[in-house]
Design an enzyme around this catalytic site. Structure first.
Site, mmCIF file in Angstrom:
data_model
loop_
_atom_site.group_PDB
_atom_site.id
_atom_site.type_symbol
_atom_site.label_atom_id
_atom_site.label_comp_id
_atom_site.label_asym_id
_atom_site.label_seq_id
_atom_site.Cartn_x
_atom_site.Cartn_y
_atom_site.Cartn_z
ATOM 1 N N THR A 40 0.836 -1.205 0.000
ATOM 2 C CA THR A 40 0.000 0.000 0.000
ATOM 3 C C THR A 40 0.873 1.260 0.000
ATOM 4 O O THR A 40 0.585 2.233 -0.706
ATOM 5 C CB THR A 40 -0.925 0.016 1.241
ATOM 6 O OG1 THR A 40 -1.709 -1.172 1.208
ATOM 7 C CG2 THR A 40 -1.812 1.237 1.270
ATOM 8 N N HIS A 43 2.080 1.776 -3.408
ATOM 9 C CA HIS A 43 1.041 2.409 -4.242
ATOM 10 C C HIS A 43 1.013 3.920 -4.006
ATOM 11 O O HIS A 43 0.902 4.712 -4.948
ATOM 12 C CB HIS A 43 -0.352 1.843 -3.922
ATOM 13 C CG HIS A 43 -0.582 0.466 -4.465
ATOM 14 N ND1 HIS A 43 -0.676 0.216 -5.812
ATOM 15 C CD2 HIS A 43 -0.735 -0.724 -3.857
ATOM 16 C CE1 HIS A 43 -0.870 -1.076 -6.008
ATOM 17 N NE2 HIS A 43 -0.908 -1.676 -4.831
ATOM 18 N N HIS A 63 1.659 1.831 8.152
ATOM 19 C CA HIS A 63 0.759 1.204 9.134
ATOM 20 C C HIS A 63 1.306 -0.116 9.662
ATOM 21 O O HIS A 63 0.629 -0.814 10.380
ATOM 22 C CB HIS A 63 -0.624 0.988 8.509
ATOM 23 C CG HIS A 63 -0.576 0.175 7.262
ATOM 24 N ND1 HIS A 63 -0.360 0.745 6.023
ATOM 25 C CD2 HIS A 63 -0.646 -1.149 7.058
ATOM 26 C CE1 HIS A 63 -0.319 -0.211 5.105
ATOM 27 N NE2 HIS A 63 -0.481 -1.370 5.701
ATOM 28 N N CYS A 96 -21.437 0.532 14.442
ATOM 29 C CA CYS A 96 -22.220 -0.170 13.413
ATOM 30 C C CYS A 96 -22.593 -1.558 13.936
ATOM 31 O O CYS A 96 -22.094 -2.011 14.966
ATOM 32 C CB CYS A 96 -21.428 -0.264 12.103
ATOM 33 S SG CYS A 96 -20.072 -1.452 12.140
ATOM 34 N N ASP A 195 4.004 -17.875 -8.851
ATOM 35 C CA ASP A 195 4.343 -16.464 -9.080
ATOM 36 C C ASP A 195 5.005 -16.409 -10.448
ATOM 37 O O ASP A 195 5.167 -17.446 -11.112
ATOM 38 C CB ASP A 195 5.270 -15.917 -7.969
ATOM 39 C CG ASP A 195 5.162 -14.401 -7.811
ATOM 40 O OD1 ASP A 195 5.582 -13.679 -8.738
ATOM 41 O OD2 ASP A 195 4.652 -13.924 -6.786
ATOM 42 N N ARG A 200 11.160 -14.273 -5.636
ATOM 43 C CA ARG A 200 10.143 -14.477 -4.602
ATOM 44 C C ARG A 200 9.802 -15.957 -4.422
ATOM 45 O O ARG A 200 9.555 -16.412 -3.309
ATOM 46 C CB ARG A 200 8.904 -13.663 -4.957
ATOM 47 C CG ARG A 200 9.221 -12.174 -4.800
ATOM 48 C CD ARG A 200 8.027 -11.310 -4.909
ATOM 49 N NE ARG A 200 8.231 -10.128 -4.082
ATOM 50 C CZ ARG A 200 7.344 -9.159 -3.957
ATOM 51 N NH1 ARG A 200 6.191 -9.232 -4.587
ATOM 52 N NH2 ARG A 200 7.586 -8.132 -3.184
HETATM 53 P P1 NAD Z 1 2.562 -8.169 -3.851
HETATM 54 O O1 NAD Z 1 2.146 -7.276 -4.945
HETATM 55 O O2 NAD Z 1 3.914 -8.035 -3.271
HETATM 56 O O3 NAD Z 1 2.402 -9.704 -4.326
HETATM 57 C C1 NAD Z 1 1.672 -10.108 -5.421
HETATM 58 C C2 NAD Z 1 2.513 -11.165 -6.135
HETATM 59 O O4 NAD Z 1 1.740 -11.692 -7.216
HETATM 60 C C3 NAD Z 1 3.811 -10.602 -6.723
HETATM 61 O O5 NAD Z 1 4.925 -11.304 -6.203
HETATM 62 C C4 NAD Z 1 3.615 -10.824 -8.228
HETATM 63 O O6 NAD Z 1 4.826 -11.134 -8.895
HETATM 64 C C5 NAD Z 1 2.649 -12.007 -8.223
HETATM 65 N N1 NAD Z 1 2.026 -12.256 -9.524
HETATM 66 C C6 NAD Z 1 1.862 -11.418 -10.581
HETATM 67 N N2 NAD Z 1 1.309 -12.073 -11.627
HETATM 68 C C7 NAD Z 1 1.107 -13.355 -11.219
HETATM 69 C C8 NAD Z 1 0.580 -14.513 -11.846
HETATM 70 N N3 NAD Z 1 0.118 -14.479 -13.120
HETATM 71 N N4 NAD Z 1 0.526 -15.667 -11.137
HETATM 72 C C9 NAD Z 1 0.975 -15.705 -9.863
HETATM 73 N N5 NAD Z 1 1.491 -14.627 -9.216
HETATM 74 C C10 NAD Z 1 1.558 -13.479 -9.883
HETATM 75 O O7 NAD Z 1 1.462 -8.042 -2.746
HETATM 76 P P2 NAD Z 1 1.348 -8.494 -1.197
HETATM 77 O O8 NAD Z 1 1.744 -7.354 -0.345
HETATM 78 O O9 NAD Z 1 1.967 -9.822 -0.957
HETATM 79 O O10 NAD Z 1 -0.243 -8.605 -1.153
HETATM 80 C C11 NAD Z 1 -0.904 -9.610 -1.901
HETATM 81 C C12 NAD Z 1 -2.212 -9.105 -2.481
HETATM 82 O O11 NAD Z 1 -3.142 -8.858 -1.412
HETATM 83 C C13 NAD Z 1 -2.139 -7.790 -3.258
HETATM 84 O O12 NAD Z 1 -3.074 -7.859 -4.330
HETATM 85 C C14 NAD Z 1 -2.587 -6.755 -2.249
HETATM 86 O O13 NAD Z 1 -3.140 -5.610 -2.860
HETATM 87 C C15 NAD Z 1 -3.642 -7.523 -1.495
HETATM 88 N N6 NAD Z 1 -3.903 -7.106 -0.115
HETATM 89 C C16 NAD Z 1 -5.191 -7.233 0.317
HETATM 90 C C17 NAD Z 1 -5.505 -6.946 1.635
HETATM 91 C C18 NAD Z 1 -6.908 -7.149 2.114
HETATM 92 O O14 NAD Z 1 -7.207 -6.788 3.245
HETATM 93 N N7 NAD Z 1 -7.769 -7.750 1.288
HETATM 94 C C19 NAD Z 1 -4.508 -6.527 2.526
HETATM 95 C C20 NAD Z 1 -3.192 -6.431 2.060
HETATM 96 C C21 NAD Z 1 -2.891 -6.740 0.747
HETATM 97 ZN ZN ZN Z 2 -18.120 -0.251 12.780
#
Ligand code: NAD
Ligand code: ZN
Length: 342
Positions: A40, A43, A63, A96, A195, A200
């Site tokens: 994040t 981003h 955070h 809520c 991946d 990684r």
């Molecule tokens: P990150 O971006 O470091 O990891 C994503 C991984 O996916 C990368 O290593 C990338 O190379 C890989 N990837 C790309 N294309 C691919 C494919 N075709 N097949 C397999 N892997 C592929 O992110 P992160 O910090 O490890 O977080 C993982 C995900 O979770 C992200 O999408 C992030 O935005 C999301 N996220 C969600 C929450 C939530 O509360 N829902 C919280 C934190 C992060």
């Molecule tokens: Zn609440």
């Protein structure tokens, strides 16, 4: 005090000065020891469309942190000055329906630390005391600094029964790697992670994945045959946010399989719904961490021997934050930790 903030509406992050935060009746003030850089934060650094629409310019970001309680509000119970803490980055409303039912991770009015309110990339952070988590001694500072994303991994991985099951994880980012470690520790049989980044995948192997798959070179069908899997995966953890990865997962799931979605895909991601319907798949969205069930489980996992240390690839003084962001942006890292006391 020193802070890392989004001072301009363009790519970058800047070291700056801000007033030490005031604490309210129910707040604690935390003196920050270490912070970690989250996807994040990257981003926000990149100033992508989501950040432009979400983060006000001037925001102190961050955070993922560990620190020590430096002051407590008059209404605070259960914490004292000197306690070592990390904290939940989702500040929930308390009024809520879900908050009132104790399901705070489903609060509809969640505010994000370092996104919607001043963050942890600072010498001091003020948060409501009931968002803090007191750390047992077995949890090192480096480990505590990544409790927030570790919590995403634990919340997702433990959404479904894993014991003796075959688990597929798509995306070996920091969260996918940690989910692999948790799944193995919790008793899964095969933990296969995909991946397109070999650096990684190598780390994911060190973290306990039983088979890593570069999906640009290998396909899951062959890997399943190699592992003697005749039916399909029982549990899927989507952690890439990439459509082709999720569609590949749906194909590789066994009938009746369970899928947890953490990765954040583009809004218009298309999938083959026939895979979901005719296989009777169960799909669950995951947001954040359960407050505070996930946190107690994280501490207990570390206390019971789960080792996440291979994924902490860089620790550096906060003054070198630019190098830290560059490394994160290169994809050639696990977690990068910034030390505020070095
Ligand atoms: P990150 O971006 O470091 O990891 C994503 C991984 O996916 C990368 O290593 C990338 O190379 C890989 N990837 C790309 N294309 C691919 C494919 N075709 N097949 C397999 N892997 C592929 O992110 P992160 O910090 O490890 O977080 C993982 C995900 O979770 C992200 O999408 C992030 O935005 C999301 N996220 C969600 C929450 C939530 O509360 N829902 C919280 C934190 C992060
Ligand atoms: Zn609440």
């Amino acid at each position: 005090m020193k802070v890392l903030a989004k001072l301009k509406p363009e790519e970058g992050m800047w070291m700056s000065e801000a007033d030490k935060p005031e604490i309210g009746y129910n707040d604690i003030l935390i003196k920050i020891k270490k912070t970690a850089i989250c996807g994040t934060d990257v981003h926000i650094y990149n100033w992508d469309e989501w950040s432009q629409n979400t983060v006000p310019v001037g925001m102190t970001v961050g955070h993922e942190y560990v620190g020590v309680v430096a002051a407590i509000g008059d209404g605070v119970r259960g914490f004292k000055v000197g306690d070592r803490v990390s904290g939940e980055g989702h500040i929930t409303c308390g009024h809520c329906r879900n908050c009132r039912a104790g399901r705070r991770h489903l609060c509809r009015n969640t505010m994000g630390v370092g996104v919607n309110r001043a963050g942890a990339f600072a010498e001091y952070l003020a948060i409501p005391a009931d968002n803090a988590f007191k750390l047992p001694d077995e949890v090192s500072d480096d480990m505590a600094a990544i409790f927030d994303p570790f919590g995403n991994a634990v919340h997702t991985a433990l959404s479904f029964d894993l014991v003796g099951e075959d688990v597929l994880i798509t995306g070996a980012g920091p969260i996918g790697m940690m989910a692999a470690a948790v799944a193995k520790h919790a008793g899964a049989r095969h933990v296969v992670i995909t991946d397109i980044n070999d650096f990684r995948l190598d780390l994911a192997k060190k973290m306990g994945a039983t088979r890593t798959v570069n999906s640009q070179r290998e396909n899951l069908k062959d890997v399943m045959a190699e592992l003697g899997m005749t039916e399909g995966f029982d549990v899927g953890l989507e952690m890439s946010g990439v459509g082709v990865a999720f569609n590949g997962m749906l194909k590789a799931m066994n009938h009746g399989g369970k899928v947890a979605l953490l990765g954040i895909p583009p809004k218009d991601m298309a999938i083959d719904w026939n895979e979901v319907i005719f296989k009777g798949l169960v799909i669950k969205g995951i947001y954040g961490r359960e407050m505070f069930e996930t946190w107690y489980k994280m501490a207990a996992l570390i206390q019971s021997g789960l080792d996440l240390s291979p994924m902490i690839t860089h620790v550096m003084p906060v003054d070198n934050f630019q190098e830290g962001f560059d490394i994160m942006r290169s994809g050639k890292s696990g977690k990068v930790i910034l030390d505020w006391e070095a």
